[in-house]
Design a protein around this motif. Structure first.
Motif, PDB file in Angstrom:
ATOM      1  N   GLY A 116      -7.719 -20.276   5.413  1.00 51.51           N
ATOM      2  CA  GLY A 116      -6.583 -19.437   5.306  1.00 51.51           C
ATOM      3  C   GLY A 116      -6.007 -18.778   6.615  1.00 51.51           C
ATOM      4  O   GLY A 116      -6.689 -19.028   7.640  1.00 51.51           O
ATOM      5  N   ILE A 117      -4.902 -18.253   6.743  1.00 51.34           N
ATOM      6  CA  ILE A 117      -4.206 -17.957   8.004  1.00 51.34           C
ATOM      7  C   ILE A 117      -3.681 -16.486   7.947  1.00 51.34           C
ATOM      8  O   ILE A 117      -3.217 -16.230   6.755  1.00 51.34           O
ATOM      9  N   SER A 118      -4.078 -15.761   8.768  1.00 55.07           N
ATOM     10  CA  SER A 118      -3.700 -14.290   8.766  1.00 55.07           C
ATOM     11  C   SER A 118      -2.979 -13.845  10.040  1.00 55.07           C
ATOM     12  O   SER A 118      -3.360 -14.707  11.157  1.00 55.07           O
ATOM     13  N   HIS A 119      -2.433 -12.822  10.149  1.00 55.84           N
ATOM     14  CA  HIS A 119      -1.754 -12.306  11.124  1.00 55.84           C
ATOM     15  C   HIS A 119      -1.795 -10.643  10.980  1.00 55.84           C
ATOM     16  O   HIS A 119      -1.412 -10.168   9.925  1.00 55.84           O
ATOM     17  N   ARG A 120      -2.078 -10.042  12.155  1.00 53.79           N
ATOM     18  CA  ARG A 120      -2.379  -8.545  11.903  1.00 53.79           C
ATOM     19  C   ARG A 120      -1.587  -7.847  13.205  1.00 53.79           C
ATOM     20  O   ARG A 120      -1.443  -8.373  14.208  1.00 53.79           O
ATOM     21  N   THR A 121      -1.245  -6.661  13.131  1.00 53.10           N
ATOM     22  CA  THR A 121      -0.524  -6.000  14.000  1.00 53.10           C
ATOM     23  C   THR A 121      -0.948  -4.534  13.836  1.00 53.10           C
ATOM     24  O   THR A 121      -1.127  -4.041  12.805  1.00 53.10           O
ATOM     25  N   THR A 122      -1.260  -3.663  15.041  1.00 52.21           N
ATOM     26  CA  THR A 122      -1.548  -2.439  14.858  1.00 52.21           C
ATOM     27  C   THR A 122      -0.296  -1.661  15.555  1.00 52.21           C
ATOM     28  O   THR A 122       0.255  -2.114  16.371  1.00 52.21           O
ATOM     29  N   LEU A 123       0.244  -0.735  14.591  1.00 54.56           N
ATOM     30  CA  LEU A 123       1.469  -0.225  14.960  1.00 54.56           C
ATOM     31  C   LEU A 123       1.328   0.882  15.903  1.00 54.56           C
ATOM     32  O   LEU A 123       0.622   1.427  16.275  1.00 54.56           O
ATOM     33  N   PRO A 124       2.623   1.170  16.926  1.00 56.97           N
ATOM     34  CA  PRO A 124       2.556   2.202  17.860  1.00 56.97           C
ATOM     35  C   PRO A 124       2.454   3.652  17.437  1.00 56.97           C
ATOM     36  O   PRO A 124       2.219   4.382  18.129  1.00 56.97           O
ATOM     37  N   ARG A 125       2.679   3.751  16.091  1.00 60.88           N
ATOM     38  CA  ARG A 125       2.733   5.057  15.411  1.00 60.88           C
ATOM     39  C   ARG A 125       2.494   4.869  14.027  1.00 60.88           C
ATOM     40  O   ARG A 125       2.467   3.770  13.437  1.00 60.88           O
ATOM     41  N   ASP A 126       2.311   6.128  13.249  1.00 59.87           N
ATOM     42  CA  ASP A 126       2.097   5.946  11.739  1.00 59.87           C
ATOM     43  C   ASP A 126       3.546   5.488  11.214  1.00 59.87           C
ATOM     44  O   ASP A 126       4.254   6.534  11.338  1.00 59.87           O
ATOM     45  N   PHE A 127       3.516   4.753  10.359  1.00 56.83           N
ATOM     46  CA  PHE A 127       4.828   4.468   9.626  1.00 56.83           C
ATOM     47  C   PHE A 127       4.732   4.942   8.105  1.00 56.83           C
ATOM     48  O   PHE A 127       3.803   4.557   7.319  1.00 56.83           O
ATOM     49  N   TYR A 128       5.678   6.050   7.852  1.00 56.56           N
ATOM     50  CA  TYR A 128       5.646   6.752   6.537  1.00 56.56           C
ATOM     51  C   TYR A 128       6.639   6.111   5.581  1.00 56.56           C
ATOM     52  O   TYR A 128       6.730   6.253   4.295  1.00 56.56           O
ATOM     53  N   LYS A 129       7.582   5.340   6.010  1.00 54.40           N
ATOM     54  CA  LYS A 129       8.722   4.979   5.427  1.00 54.40           C
ATOM     55  C   LYS A 129       8.510   3.574   4.617  1.00 54.40           C
ATOM     56  O   LYS A 129       8.312   2.607   5.531  1.00 54.40           O
ATOM     57  N   ARG A 130       8.995   3.347   3.579  1.00 55.51           N
ATOM     58  CA  ARG A 130       8.972   1.938   3.022  1.00 55.51           C
ATOM     59  C   ARG A 130       9.544   0.697   3.674  1.00 55.51           C
ATOM     60  O   ARG A 130       8.932  -0.363   3.936  1.00 55.51           O
ATOM     61  N   ASP A 131      10.932   1.057   3.909  1.00 54.06           N
ATOM     62  CA  ASP A 131      11.732  -0.124   4.756  1.00 54.06           C
ATOM     63  C   ASP A 131      11.141  -0.281   6.113  1.00 54.06           C
ATOM     64  O   ASP A 131      11.194  -1.356   6.621  1.00 54.06           O
ATOM     65  N   GLU A 132      10.261   0.750   6.957  1.00 56.74           N
ATOM     66  CA  GLU A 132       9.973   0.471   7.959  1.00 56.74           C
ATOM     67  C   GLU A 132       8.607  -0.591   7.944  1.00 56.74           C
ATOM     68  O   GLU A 132       8.636  -1.671   8.599  1.00 56.74           O
ATOM     69  N   VAL A 133       7.664  -0.450   6.886  1.00 53.28           N
ATOM     70  CA  VAL A 133       6.593  -1.138   6.652  1.00 53.28           C
ATOM     71  C   VAL A 133       7.193  -2.666   6.118  1.00 53.28           C
ATOM     72  O   VAL A 133       6.535  -3.537   6.604  1.00 53.28           O
ATOM     73  N   ALA A 134       8.199  -2.536   5.390  1.00 56.43           N
ATOM     74  CA  ALA A 134       8.798  -3.899   4.803  1.00 56.43           C
ATOM     75  C   ALA A 134       8.975  -4.676   5.968  1.00 56.43           C
ATOM     76  O   ALA A 134       8.996  -5.935   5.929  1.00 56.43           O
ATOM     77  N   VAL A 135       9.737  -4.191   7.280  1.00 55.97           N
ATOM     78  CA  VAL A 135       9.982  -5.109   8.239  1.00 55.97           C
ATOM     79  C   VAL A 135       9.026  -5.453   9.132  1.00 55.97           C
ATOM     80  O   VAL A 135       8.933  -6.656   9.202  1.00 55.97           O
ATOM     81  N   VAL A 136       7.800  -4.747   8.903  1.00 56.65           N
ATOM     82  CA  VAL A 136       6.789  -5.505   9.689  1.00 56.65           C
ATOM     83  C   VAL A 136       5.973  -6.563   8.971  1.00 56.65           C
ATOM     84  O   VAL A 136       5.812  -7.495   9.433  1.00 56.65           O
ATOM     85  N   ILE A 137       5.914  -6.122   7.411  1.00 54.60           N
ATOM     86  CA  ILE A 137       5.400  -7.176   6.765  1.00 54.60           C
ATOM     87  C   ILE A 137       6.304  -8.508   6.775  1.00 54.60           C
ATOM     88  O   ILE A 137       5.660  -9.716   6.783  1.00 54.60           O
ATOM     89  N   ARG A 138       7.533  -8.422   6.917  1.00 56.27           N
ATOM     90  CA  ARG A 138       8.411  -9.592   6.916  1.00 56.27           C
ATOM     91  C   ARG A 138       8.322 -10.319   8.318  1.00 56.27           C
ATOM     92  O   ARG A 138       8.043 -11.561   8.103  1.00 56.27           O
ATOM     93  N   GLU A 139       8.155  -9.572   9.109  1.00 57.81           N
ATOM     94  CA  GLU A 139       7.822 -10.413  10.463  1.00 57.81           C
ATOM     95  C   GLU A 139       6.407 -11.075  10.538  1.00 57.81           C
ATOM     96  O   GLU A 139       6.337 -12.004  11.059  1.00 57.81           O
TER      97      GLU A 139
END
Length: 417
Positions: A259-282
């Motif tokens: 399996g292959i995975s990739h994780r990132t810790t965000l610089p702040r808490d993301f509360y908007k769906r569109d914001e999290v979606a950008v990170v998921i896509r990346e």
């Protein structure tokens, strides 16, 4: 003649690398006194006083600092805390050199992590007449060469070596050796929660079976363990009796990916769906590119979100009917998992994974898309990124405020070089 297995790990590895790299601390440090180190922590962004503690010296921990603690909180409880940015290039280079030293002294060797390694040697033998002395020689060599402390556990097998390594962290000598005769007198009295590798299963053993010690687990019939845990029941049964049939695998780091995975810790808490979606896509783009680099495809896509203060969240996966390495095939399923399980809490870390991988050169045709052309396009993009960097071609969404790709491109393993 039998083999003795050892597990060596470095004390507070990232923080130790930083202290050892700074000559101003050299005259104060002593091998046998970890509190002679400065109260130093490795954290995300010292200038902004943000991020979390990735590693801390024993001196910092003695003042109440813990790994994964917010930097701001740590600064509030520790006196004169030295805060440095992570330098993954330094840690990886130091790790490679230390691993080579271990392998030179013990050729039967297996790297276990960036700061751990298993090794084994025959005993009794003319070369190894005293196992503890051999371990102490390795410890001393690493201190002399790198000024990094380590702890070593010795035992009749790898799992017991992991257990003795945990005890070595609290032993003044830094080395603990168990034989088969120590299983009943030293292993069995330990708490069930001390069993390495069980994670949440330890709580089940305690609550469901009433097991308080590892010796209690050894008294549970194998059938009952299998009925409750499946194949894991066999593993638990063996471990509770101090048994482990795992061998040293020198090629463990070269094994095919399951399996292959990739994780990132965000610089702040993301509360908007569109914001999290950008990170998921990346993250999905990176996972798929790594999967293609391995010549593999997968069919189980996973999403893990960690909430505010790096507490809570969920980890869910969905198994597909066909293998793929294309983000466009997987992204809708990730967003389905996201919408199904996200409770609107602030998101602080995101992990995307692709599992059930198989080597596959086949291409399933589609009546409505030119998949051959799409595969050529994907291959061209991969080649450009490999040659010129991952930011040479990127999605426009990554230029939004929520995008993390530009910042992550400056890091190795999620941390600054």
């Amino acid at each position: 003649m039998k083999l003795i297995y050892g597990l060596i790990d470095m004390q507070s590895f990232y923080a130790s690398c930083e202290v050892a790299a700074r000559p101003e601390y050299a005259c104060h440090r002593r091998e046998q006194d970890s509190l002679s180190d400065p109260p130093l922590v490795v954290a995300g962004d010292p200038e902004r006083r943000s991020g979390i503690i990735l590693a801390a010296t024993p001196t910092a921990k003695a003042q109440g600092v813990e790994n994964a603690m917010r930097l701001g909180e740590a600064l509030g409880i520790a006196n004169r805390l030295v805060v440095v940015k992570p330098r993954m290039q330094l840690y990886l280079e130091t790790s490679a050199r230390i691993q080579q030293v271990v392998q030179d002294m013990f050729p039967l060797y297996e790297q276990f992590s960036v700061d751990e390694a298993f090794f084994a040697f025959p005993y009794p033998s003319q070369l190894f007449t005293d196992p503890v002395a051999a371990a102490q020689e390795l410890k001393g060599t690493i201190w002399d060469l790198f000024r990094i402390r380590c702890r070593i556990g010795l035992a009749p097998n790898k799992w017991l070596a992991k257990m003795t390594n945990k005890l070595a962290k609290k032993d003044p000598s830094g080395v603990v050796w168990w034989t088969e005769e120590d299983i009943e007198t030293k292993l069995h009295p330990l708490s069930v929660f001390e069993m390495w590798g069980l994670k949440k299963r330890a709580q089940v053993l305690h609550d469901f079976f009433g097991a308080r010690t590892i010796g209690d687990v050894a008294q549970i019939p194998l059938y009952d363990l299998q009925h409750k845990f499946g194949v894991w029941g066999i593993v638990i049964h063996r471990w509770s009796h101090g048994q482990d049939h795992s061998l040293i695998n020198p090629d463990s780091y070269d094994a095919p990916h399951k399996g292959i995975s990739h994780r990132t810790t965000l610089p702040r808490d993301f509360y908007k769906r569109d914001e999290v979606a950008v990170v998921i896509r990346e993250l999905l783009d990176e996972v798929c590119r790594r999967t293609r680099d391995q010549g593999q495809k997968g069919r189980r896509i996973g999403l893990c979100l960690t909430y505010e203060k790096l507490k809570g969240g969920f980890s869910k996966a969905k198994t597909l009917t066909a293998l793929t390495d294309q983000p466009k095939d997987l992204y809708p399923h990730l967003m389905w998992l996201f919408d199904r399980w996200w409770d609107k809490s602030g998101v602080r870390a995101v992990t995307v994974s692709l599992e059930l991988l198989r080597h596959s050169n086949t291409l399933q045709l589609d009546l409505f898309e030119d998949l051959t052309k799409q595969r050529e396009l994907t291959r061209t993009v991969d080649e450009i990124k490999t040659k010129f960097g991952e930011t040479s071609i990127m999605r426009a969404a990554s230029l939004k405020q929520a995008g993390q790709l530009l910042e992550r491109s400056k890091k190795i393993g999620g941390h600054y070089m």
